[in-house]
Design a protein around this motif. Structure first.
Motif, short mmCIF file in Angstrom:
data_model
loop_
_atom_site.label_atom_id
_atom_site.label_comp_id
_atom_site.label_asym_id
_atom_site.label_seq_id
_atom_site.Cartn_x
_atom_site.Cartn_y
_atom_site.Cartn_z
N GLU A 123 0.98 -0.89 -0.54
CA GLU A 123 0.18 0.02 -0.27
C GLU A 123 1.10 0.89 0.27
O GLU A 123 0.68 2.07 -1.01
N GLU A 124 1.87 1.05 0.81
CA GLU A 124 3.11 2.30 1.06
C GLU A 124 3.02 2.49 -0.60
O GLU A 124 3.43 3.54 -0.82
N GLU A 163 1.11 6.37 -7.09
CA GLU A 163 0.53 7.11 -7.56
C GLU A 163 0.56 8.46 -7.40
O GLU A 163 0.71 8.79 -8.32
N ASP A 164 1.69 8.62 -6.80
CA ASP A 164 2.07 10.24 -6.42
C ASP A 164 2.91 10.44 -7.95
O ASP A 164 2.87 11.82 -8.46
N ASN A 222 0.10 10.78 -10.90
CA ASN A 222 -0.55 12.08 -11.18
C ASN A 222 0.88 13.65 -11.66
O ASN A 222 0.15 14.43 -12.12
N LYS A 267 2.22 1.42 -2.97
CA LYS A 267 1.47 2.03 -4.41
C LYS A 267 0.83 3.42 -4.25
O LYS A 267 0.93 4.28 -5.39
N LYS A 268 0.97 4.00 -3.41
CA LYS A 268 0.72 5.46 -2.79
C LYS A 268 1.72 6.25 -3.02
O LYS A 268 1.70 7.36 -3.86
N TYR A 269 3.19 5.62 -3.77
CA TYR A 269 4.02 6.74 -3.86
C TYR A 269 3.55 6.45 -5.90
O TYR A 269 4.20 7.51 -5.84
#
Length: 349
Positions: free
Chosen positions: A112-113, A119-120, A123, A115-117
């Motif tokens: 999850e960590e 996605e940032d 974006n 994945k968030k990185y």
């Protein structure tokens, strides 16, 4: 690496005959036989591969699908500006690849960590008019890259020379070296420092080492493509496989004559390659210098302030330059310049 050239073989035999100053016609301490002076190398020449075999000089390859490897570290992220520059300039599609490995009880949290990185990053690239796919997998990144290259027909892989640990992953047998062994596609190795400071990306001057072999000429379609896209100057470099006179006890006049003849052959070879590129409007220079390939390539890259060194993983000897101490390894380790490496092997993976 590989078998010595005719010049080096001759000089080595001549040097052995003169070993310890005993001169020619002395007893061989191992066999007791008389050591005769080697034959004169009247036909000793530096010869490139036959022109009929050289199909690479006028070809051009498009790199339309690019993958960049990110592990969440600032080191790996230093490759991003290069991926962005290339994809924005060419319209190539970008895929961001990352992998997670570890114990099952902490895997989900890491996933999850990461994945968030990713996605940032995705974006942020979108705000700069660059769309990118995200692929996040479990296991080792080299294996994940090999699979992605096959699935998505990736043309170019971009990665940094340092990852999350901060260590040079080429010298430690890490990702960069494993990639050379696992995939056939070119790999752009972006150099990073321990401080994590990367120079802004640009491609104005590219160094292309050639040794006269067909193996080394396989870099030319990629060099042609990059030179045309970025209006970059190409510097073709060949290092004669003949050392300086002081490196041998053989007569200096003999070594100088062998080197002079080799340099003439090399200059003719480089001029022919340069013509095939300049006919397409590419700015080309040629250099014949040095004695030790890796050291000369690194020094010329620095002195000419090139932005990229383009090479293959196999050279004139015909052996893959993937093992410890190879010329390819020395270039990546010793140069501060980014390296575009084309894996070469007998059979595709």
């Amino acid at each position: 690496m590989g078998a010595p050239s005719a010049a080096l073989d001759y000089l080595g035999r001549l040097d052995a005959s003169n070993l310890a100053g005993f001169g020619f016609g002395q007893l061989n301490p191992a066999s007791g036989a008389v050591t005769a002076k080697p034959d004169s190398p009247d036909d000793l020449r530096w010869e490139p591969a036959p022109i009929a075999e050289s199909k690479w000089r006028r070809q051009e390859f498009n790199l339309d699908k690019v993958a960049i490897l990110l592990d969440g570290s600032d080191y790996a992220a230093q490759a991003l500006p290069w991926a962005k520059m290339y994809c924005q300039k060419t319209g190539a599609h970008l895929t961001i690849l990352s992998s997670i490995k570890g114990d099952l009880d902490e895997f989900e949290e890491k996933f999850e960590e990461r994945k968030k990185y990713l996605e940032d990053v995705q974006n942020k690239l979108r705000t700069e008019d660059l769309d990118a796919d995200i692929v996040l997998r479990s296991g080792f990144i080299a294996d994940a890259t090999q699979l992605l290259v096959h699935e998505k027909q990736i043309d170019l892989v971009i990665t940094s020379t340092r990852g999350k640990s901060g260590k040079l992953n080429w010298t430690s047998g890490g990702v960069s070296q494993k990639l050379i062994q696992k995939i056939n596609q070119p790999i752009l190795l972006v150099q990073t420092s321990e401080e994590g400071n990367a120079t802004p990306p640009k491609l104005e001057r590219i160094l292309v080492p050639l040794d006269g072999s067909i193996f080394s000429e396989r870099v030319l379609p990629y060099a042609r493509s990059l030179a045309q896209i970025f209006d970059a100057e190409l510097i073709l470099l060949t290092v004669p496989a003949v050392p300086e006179p002081e490196d041998y006890s053989a007569p200096s006049e003999l070594i100088e004559d062998i080197r002079r003849k080799a340099e003439m052959e090399i200059e003719n070879f480089l001029d022919a390659v340069a013509r095939s590129l300049s006919e397409s409007g590419i700015r080309v220079r040629t250099i014949v210098a040095g004695t030790l390939p890796a050291r000369t390539i690194v020094n010329v890259g620095r002195d000419e302030n090139v932005d990229l060194i383009m090479s293959t993983s196999r050279g004139r000897g015909g052996f893959e330059l993937l093992m410890l101490g190879s010329e390819a390894q020395r270039i990546v380790e010793q140069s501060e310049k980014n390296v575009f490496m084309i894996p070469i092997r007998d059979r595709p993976l």
